[in-house]
Design a protein around this motif. Sequence first.
Motif, PDB file in Angstrom:
ATOM      1  N   ILE A  12       0.866  -1.179   0.000  1.00 57.13           N
ATOM      2  CA  ILE A  12       0.000   0.000   0.000  1.00 57.13           C
ATOM      3  C   ILE A  12       0.899   1.225   0.000  1.00 57.13           C
ATOM      4  O   ILE A  12       1.804   1.341   0.836  1.00 57.13           O
ATOM      5  N   ARG A  13       0.673   2.112  -0.959  1.00 54.33           N
ATOM      6  CA  ARG A  13       1.457   3.343  -1.046  1.00 54.33           C
ATOM      7  C   ARG A  13       0.812   4.410  -0.163  1.00 54.33           C
ATOM      8  O   ARG A  13      -0.275   4.894  -0.459  1.00 54.33           O
ATOM      9  N   LEU A  14       1.513   4.745   0.888  1.00 51.20           N
ATOM     10  CA  LEU A  14       1.022   5.748   1.833  1.00 51.20           C
ATOM     11  C   LEU A  14       2.048   6.869   1.895  1.00 51.20           C
ATOM     12  O   LEU A  14       3.088   6.749   2.532  1.00 51.20           O
ATOM     13  N   GLY A  15       1.749   7.980   1.200  1.00 48.26           N
ATOM     14  CA  GLY A  15       2.722   9.055   1.104  1.00 48.26           C
ATOM     15  C   GLY A  15       3.869   8.632   0.215  1.00 48.26           C
ATOM     16  O   GLY A  15       3.686   8.103  -0.885  1.00 48.26           O
ATOM     17  N   SER A  16       5.079   8.786   0.710  1.00 46.24           N
ATOM     18  CA  SER A  16       6.262   8.422  -0.064  1.00 46.24           C
ATOM     19  C   SER A  16       6.792   7.035   0.292  1.00 46.24           C
ATOM     20  O   SER A  16       7.825   6.619  -0.220  1.00 46.24           O
ATOM     21  N   ARG A  17       6.098   6.297   1.164  1.00 46.10           N
ATOM     22  CA  ARG A  17       6.590   4.987   1.605  1.00 46.10           C
ATOM     23  C   ARG A  17       5.559   3.896   1.359  1.00 46.10           C
ATOM     24  O   ARG A  17       4.423   4.172   0.953  1.00 46.10           O
ATOM     25  N   LEU A  18       5.964   2.648   1.630  1.00 43.82           N
ATOM     26  CA  LEU A  18       5.153   1.483   1.323  1.00 43.82           C
ATOM     27  C   LEU A  18       4.816   0.717   2.603  1.00 43.82           C
ATOM     28  O   LEU A  18       5.622   0.644   3.530  1.00 43.82           O
ATOM     29  N   VAL A  19       3.615   0.138   2.615  1.00 42.45           N
ATOM     30  CA  VAL A  19       3.187  -0.754   3.692  1.00 42.45           C
ATOM     31  C   VAL A  19       3.063  -2.160   3.097  1.00 42.45           C
ATOM     32  O   VAL A  19       2.149  -2.408   2.298  1.00 42.45           O
ATOM     33  N   PRO A  20       3.958  -3.112   3.441  1.00 43.50           N
ATOM     34  CA  PRO A  20       3.860  -4.473   2.899  1.00 43.50           C
ATOM     35  C   PRO A  20       2.683  -5.230   3.545  1.00 43.50           C
ATOM     36  O   PRO A  20       2.402  -5.068   4.740  1.00 43.50           O
ATOM     37  N   VAL A  21       2.023  -6.046   2.740  1.00 41.58           N
ATOM     38  CA  VAL A  21       0.905  -6.856   3.227  1.00 41.58           C
ATOM     39  C   VAL A  21       1.125  -8.296   2.743  1.00 41.58           C
ATOM     40  O   VAL A  21       1.220  -8.536   1.536  1.00 41.58           O
ATOM     41  N   ASP A  22       1.202  -9.239   3.703  1.00 41.05           N
ATOM     42  CA  ASP A  22       1.387 -10.656   3.367  1.00 41.05           C
ATOM     43  C   ASP A  22       0.079 -11.388   3.631  1.00 41.05           C
ATOM     44  O   ASP A  22      -0.550 -11.208   4.676  1.00 41.05           O
ATOM     45  N   SER A  23      -0.344 -12.216   2.675  1.00 42.26           N
ATOM     46  CA  SER A  23      -1.607 -12.952   2.814  1.00 42.26           C
ATOM     47  C   SER A  23      -1.409 -14.453   2.991  1.00 42.26           C
ATOM     48  O   SER A  23      -2.383 -15.197   3.112  1.00 42.26           O
ATOM     49  N   LYS A  24      -0.180 -14.917   2.988  1.00 43.00           N
ATOM     50  CA  LYS A  24       0.070 -16.355   3.197  1.00 43.00           C
ATOM     51  C   LYS A  24       0.068 -16.630   4.703  1.00 43.00           C
ATOM     52  O   LYS A  24       0.625 -15.863   5.497  1.00 43.00           O
ATOM     53  N   PHE A  25      -0.549 -17.738   5.096  1.00 45.14           N
ATOM     54  CA  PHE A  25      -0.644 -18.016   6.526  1.00 45.14           C
ATOM     55  C   PHE A  25      -0.660 -19.526   6.752  1.00 45.14           C
ATOM     56  O   PHE A  25      -1.379 -20.266   6.035  1.00 45.14           O
ATOM     57  N   PRO A  26       0.107 -20.035   7.740  1.00 45.24           N
ATOM     58  CA  PRO A  26       0.157 -21.483   8.010  1.00 45.24           C
ATOM     59  C   PRO A  26      -1.091 -21.946   8.778  1.00 45.24           C
ATOM     60  O   PRO A  26      -1.373 -21.463   9.885  1.00 45.24           O
ATOM     61  N   LEU A  27      -1.836 -22.874   8.193  1.00 46.35           N
ATOM     62  CA  LEU A  27      -3.076 -23.328   8.817  1.00 46.35           C
ATOM     63  C   LEU A  27      -3.091 -24.829   9.125  1.00 46.35           C
ATOM     64  O   LEU A  27      -4.069 -25.330   9.687  1.00 46.35           O
ATOM     65  N   GLU A  28      -2.046 -25.562   8.772  1.00 40.51           N
ATOM     66  CA  GLU A  28      -2.087 -27.021   8.942  1.00 40.51           C
ATOM     67  C   GLU A  28      -2.302 -27.397  10.399  1.00 40.51           C
ATOM     68  O   GLU A  28      -3.205 -28.174  10.736  1.00 40.51           O
ATOM     69  N   ASN A  29      -1.475 -26.862  11.285  1.00 43.42           N
ATOM     70  CA  ASN A  29      -1.589 -27.232  12.701  1.00 43.42           C
ATOM     71  C   ASN A  29      -2.821 -26.610  13.358  1.00 43.42           C
ATOM     72  O   ASN A  29      -3.315 -27.119  14.360  1.00 43.42           O
ATOM     73  N   PHE A  30      -3.310 -25.499  12.795  1.00 41.94           N
ATOM     74  CA  PHE A  30      -4.547 -24.944  13.318  1.00 41.94           C
ATOM     75  C   PHE A  30      -5.713 -25.883  13.026  1.00 41.94           C
ATOM     76  O   PHE A  30      -6.613 -26.054  13.868  1.00 41.94           O
ATOM     77  N   ARG A  31      -5.710 -26.486  11.843  1.00 43.20           N
ATOM     78  CA  ARG A  31      -6.747 -27.455  11.509  1.00 43.20           C
ATOM     79  C   ARG A  31      -6.659 -28.665  12.452  1.00 43.20           C
ATOM     80  O   ARG A  31      -7.679 -29.180  12.913  1.00 43.20           O
ATOM     81  N   GLY A  32      -5.417 -29.083  12.748  1.00 41.12           N
ATOM     82  CA  GLY A  32      -5.260 -30.178  13.698  1.00 41.12           C
ATOM     83  C   GLY A  32      -5.757 -29.802  15.087  1.00 41.12           C
ATOM     84  O   GLY A  32      -6.323 -30.647  15.794  1.00 41.12           O
ATOM     85  N   LEU A  33      -5.540 -28.510  15.467  1.00 36.23           N
ATOM     86  CA  LEU A  33      -6.024 -28.051  16.761  1.00 36.23           C
ATOM     87  C   LEU A  33      -7.550 -28.120  16.836  1.00 36.23           C
ATOM     88  O   LEU A  33      -8.123 -28.497  17.863  1.00 36.23           O
ATOM     89  N   LEU A  34      -8.226 -27.774  15.737  1.00 35.53           N
ATOM     90  CA  LEU A  34      -9.686 -27.820  15.726  1.00 35.53           C
ATOM     91  C   LEU A  34     -10.201 -29.255  15.782  1.00 35.53           C
ATOM     92  O   LEU A  34     -11.263 -29.532  16.362  1.00 35.53           O
ATOM     93  N   GLU A  35      -9.460 -30.184  15.183  1.00 28.45           N
ATOM     94  CA  GLU A  35      -9.918 -31.566  15.129  1.00 28.45           C
ATOM     95  C   GLU A  35      -9.479 -32.387  16.330  1.00 28.45           C
ATOM     96  O   GLU A  35      -9.943 -33.515  16.515  1.00 28.45           O
ATOM     97  N   ALA A  36      -8.577 -31.826  17.159  1.00 27.44           N
ATOM     98  CA  ALA A  36      -8.057 -32.577  18.301  1.00 27.44           C
ATOM     99  C   ALA A  36      -9.164 -32.851  19.313  1.00 27.44           C
ATOM    100  O   ALA A  36     -10.029 -32.000  19.562  1.00 27.44           O
ATOM    101  N   LYS A  37      -9.115 -34.048  19.912  1.00 27.35           N
ATOM    102  CA  LYS A  37     -10.138 -34.441  20.878  1.00 27.35           C
ATOM    103  C   LYS A  37      -9.642 -34.299  22.319  1.00 27.35           C
ATOM    104  O   LYS A  37     -10.368 -33.802  23.186  1.00 27.35           O
ATOM    105  N   SER A  38      -8.436 -34.743  22.566  1.00 27.11           N
ATOM    106  CA  SER A  38      -7.925 -34.730  23.933  1.00 27.11           C
ATOM    107  C   SER A  38      -7.159 -33.444  24.208  1.00 27.11           C
ATOM    108  O   SER A  38      -6.694 -32.769  23.294  1.00 27.11           O
ATOM    109  N   ASP A  39      -7.008 -33.134  25.505  1.00 21.62           N
ATOM    110  CA  ASP A  39      -6.251 -31.946  25.889  1.00 21.62           C
ATOM    111  C   ASP A  39      -4.791 -32.074  25.488  1.00 21.62           C
ATOM    112  O   ASP A  39      -4.138 -31.075  25.133  1.00 21.62           O
ATOM    113  N   GLN A  40      -4.245 -33.274  25.534  1.00 18.98           N
ATOM    114  CA  GLN A  40      -2.848 -33.462  25.158  1.00 18.98           C
ATOM    115  C   GLN A  40      -2.635 -33.146  23.673  1.00 18.98           C
ATOM    116  O   GLN A  40      -1.657 -32.487  23.302  1.00 18.98           O
TER     117      GLN A  40
END
Length: 342
Positions: free
Chosen positions: A128-156
């Motif tokens: 994003i061009r804001l004035g004379s400088r740039l704001v980087p934006v990254d849209s890649k995000f790791p979700l593999e272990n988050f999916r495992g967290l949602l599917e996990a049954k036990s506290d361990q």
Amino acid sequence: MEYLIFGSAVIIILILLFILMQKQLTNLREQLRRSLENSDQILSQRIETSGKVISDVQKDLVRLEESNKRIYEVGKDISSLQDILRAPKLRGTIGEFLLSDLLSQILPDRHFSLSYQFKSGERVDAIIRLGSRLVPVDSKFPLENFRGLLEAKSDQDKRSYQKRFQRDVKGHIDSIARKYILPDEGTYNFALMYIPAENVYYEIMVKKDIWSEEKSIVDYSMDKKVIPVSPNTFYVYLQTILLGLKGLEIERDAQEIVSTLGSLRGDFSRFKKDFDLTRRHLYNATRCYDSADRKLQRFGDKLEQLEIPPKAGVESDSSQVELEAASTKREIETDEQGERSI
């Protein structure tokens, strides 16, 4: 007589110059008045536009909330969103598409770019061009272990996936900070990490980690100058940035107005100098005219005295008249020498 003609010509010329300068002064005043009126109109329009933008933001937030409800209802009919996004490449493509769509809806095209490449060869999803400088934006995000967290049954299992997810996110934050926060290449000293799902953002920003004693993801990201944003919060960020861009445009317009006023002030100063010079010339011309008029009057009086015929018994007065004529001639010569010396 020649002095009178010359003086009259000088006075006429100076009067014409004075009229011309009066006309120029009137034009300058009119230009200044129009500039000030235009400035008031521009500022009023900008303020009115800002009010409309704020009102539009509120309306858009209401529509966005309604859209989220509809999306939630549609999501109920999908058996498993995790299965659709299981492939990292497909997940990254969808994230980039959502980011691109949100940017194009809010910001003008000239204020953002997609797939921006730095001199180092690294390519960020958007800037994003804001004035004379740039704001980087990254849209890649790791979700593999988050999916495992949602599917996990036990506290361990949940504890295990939670630690892995935190490790993945922190590693991704380090990667963003290292690759994209490059002040030498014109970026600000922070970057945005776009998280394309609200539930993931909630897991990172709101939900507390009851198993880990390490620094939270929020604190870690703030230390690294990487700001996590969800679709909703990113929308608010973009609206704020849009207001800032409009403020910069108002500031540039105000600077142009100030520059124009400065130019007019210089023109007025130069005109005042010319006007003062003309006034001095008029004053000197008036003095010369008055002096010449007095000389001419005295000379005419003396001539009249010389032309009077002598009467009986006063022949001796002729010598006196000749002496007075000689004295008048000397006075005129003395005055002329004094004027030439001036």
